[in-house]
Write a protein that holds these residues in place. Structure first.
Motif, short mmCIF file in Angstrom:
data_model
loop_
_atom_site.label_atom_id
_atom_site.label_comp_id
_atom_site.label_asym_id
_atom_site.label_seq_id
_atom_site.Cartn_x
_atom_site.Cartn_y
_atom_site.Cartn_z
N PRO A 52 35.10 -10.26 1.69
CA PRO A 52 35.02 -8.91 1.13
C PRO A 52 33.88 -8.77 0.13
N SER A 53 33.44 -7.54 -0.03
CA SER A 53 32.43 -7.23 -1.05
C SER A 53 33.16 -6.87 -2.36
N GLY A 54 32.38 -6.70 -3.40
CA GLY A 54 32.97 -6.29 -4.67
C GLY A 54 33.67 -4.95 -4.57
N GLU A 55 33.07 -4.04 -3.80
CA GLU A 55 33.65 -2.71 -3.62
C GLU A 55 35.03 -2.79 -2.99
N GLU A 56 35.22 -3.72 -2.05
CA GLU A 56 36.51 -3.89 -1.38
C GLU A 56 37.50 -4.66 -2.26
N LEU A 57 37.00 -5.52 -3.12
CA LEU A 57 37.84 -6.46 -3.86
C LEU A 57 38.28 -5.97 -5.23
N PHE A 58 37.35 -5.39 -5.98
CA PHE A 58 37.62 -5.07 -7.38
C PHE A 58 38.52 -3.85 -7.54
N GLU A 59 39.42 -3.95 -8.51
CA GLU A 59 40.27 -2.82 -8.89
C GLU A 59 40.04 -2.52 -10.36
N ILE A 60 39.96 -1.25 -10.70
CA ILE A 60 39.60 -0.86 -12.06
C ILE A 60 40.71 -1.16 -13.07
N GLY A 61 41.97 -1.10 -12.65
CA GLY A 61 43.09 -1.28 -13.58
C GLY A 61 43.05 -2.60 -14.34
N PRO A 62 43.10 -3.74 -13.65
CA PRO A 62 43.07 -5.03 -14.36
C PRO A 62 41.81 -5.22 -15.20
N VAL A 63 40.69 -4.72 -14.70
CA VAL A 63 39.42 -4.89 -15.42
C VAL A 63 39.43 -4.10 -16.73
N LEU A 64 39.98 -2.89 -16.69
CA LEU A 64 40.08 -2.10 -17.92
C LEU A 64 41.02 -2.75 -18.93
N ILE A 65 42.12 -3.33 -18.43
CA ILE A 65 43.05 -4.03 -19.33
C ILE A 65 42.33 -5.21 -19.99
N GLU A 66 41.63 -6.01 -19.18
CA GLU A 66 40.90 -7.17 -19.72
C GLU A 66 39.89 -6.73 -20.77
N THR A 67 39.17 -5.66 -20.46
CA THR A 67 38.13 -5.18 -21.38
C THR A 67 38.74 -4.68 -22.68
N PHE A 68 39.78 -3.86 -22.58
CA PHE A 68 40.44 -3.32 -23.78
C PHE A 68 40.99 -4.45 -24.65
N VAL A 69 41.65 -5.41 -24.00
CA VAL A 69 42.28 -6.51 -24.74
C VAL A 69 41.23 -7.37 -25.44
N LEU A 70 40.15 -7.70 -24.72
CA LEU A 70 39.14 -8.58 -25.32
C LEU A 70 38.37 -7.87 -26.43
N LEU A 71 38.04 -6.59 -26.24
CA LEU A 71 37.32 -5.87 -27.29
C LEU A 71 38.21 -5.67 -28.52
N THR A 72 39.50 -5.45 -28.30
CA THR A 72 40.43 -5.34 -29.43
C THR A 72 40.49 -6.67 -30.18
N SER A 73 40.46 -7.78 -29.44
CA SER A 73 40.50 -9.10 -30.10
C SER A 73 39.25 -9.34 -30.93
N SER A 74 38.14 -8.74 -30.53
CA SER A 74 36.92 -8.86 -31.33
C SER A 74 37.09 -8.13 -32.66
N PHE A 75 37.78 -6.99 -32.62
CA PHE A 75 38.07 -6.23 -33.84
C PHE A 75 39.00 -7.03 -34.75
N THR A 76 40.05 -7.64 -34.17
CA THR A 76 41.02 -8.36 -35.00
C THR A 76 40.42 -9.62 -35.62
N ILE A 77 39.52 -10.30 -34.91
CA ILE A 77 38.90 -11.49 -35.52
C ILE A 77 37.96 -11.05 -36.65
N GLY A 78 37.36 -9.86 -36.52
CA GLY A 78 36.57 -9.32 -37.63
C GLY A 78 37.43 -9.02 -38.84
#
Length: 198
Positions: A52-78
């Motif tokens: 499969p290609s990325g277009e067939e494989l990737f789903e926005i839901g998990p990626v947005l969760i990962e992004t939100f969680v990791l960026l929030t962790s950057s705020f909390t370590i600050g």
């Protein structure tokens, strides 16, 4: 060891300042590593073979969760570094703990994502695109895993010793490492996932 009280605790000794400089140099090597992995991915991104290609494989839901969680962790370590600079031990420990918990959530979502890919037939040997994707994401995930272990060790040291020039220095350097992982993830989110979904 001469302590300079006019500087923040993590910079208060010459040894501490040298360790921070050394860590910036180490991050330069990490930038070279991830630059190489991104380059390999961009060269192989259209080599799907029968997979499969990325277009067939990737789903926005998990990626947005990962992004939100990791960026929030950057705020909390600050926030943890801010609390440390005011010698607030308990709040600093809470913020480091929240950072590590968010890192665990990130890893859990990423592992679930990998398992889903494998069940869909997208494995390391399926195509050049998938092998470069798994190596890039896996390297970042391995760095997050190491960060969780490192952060846990620092948390234990702070609980035992409080903030000393040594523990403050370690905490600050850990925060630099964690911010670096977040910056790498922004590139992964933008140039791997979002571009792959288009």
């Amino acid at each position: 060891m001469k302590v300079d009280t006019s500087r923040p605790l993590e910079y208060s000794t010459e040894e501490n300042r040298n360790k921070i400089l050394g860590f910036w140099i180490f991050l330069g090597a990490e930038i070279a590593l991830f630059s190489t992995l991104f380059t390999v991915f961009f060269v192989l991104v259209n080599r799907y073979a029968n997979g499969p290609s990325g277009e067939e494989l990737f789903e926005i839901g998990p990626v947005l969760i990962e992004t939100f969680v990791l960026l929030t962790s950057s705020f909390t370590i600050g926030l943890a570094v801010h609390a440390m600079r005011h010698n607030f031990k308990k709040p600093a420990m809470v913020f480091i703990g929240i950072t590590l918990a968010l890192g665990l959530v990130f890893l859990g979502v990423e592992i679930t994502e990998f398992v889903t890919y494998v069940h869909e037939g997208a494995t390391l040997p399926t195509s050049a695109f998938l092998s470069s994707l798994f190596v890039l994401l896996g390297t970042h995930g391995a760095h997050v895993t190491f960060g969780l272990l490192w952060g846990s060790a620092i948390l234990i040291q702070i609980a035992r010793e409080g903030f000393t020039p040594a523990t403050a220095n370690k905490s600050f350097i850990f925060s630099l490492y964690w911010h670096f992982l977040d910056v790498v993830w922004i590139f992964i989110f933008s140039f791997v996932y979002l571009k792959g979904m288009m």
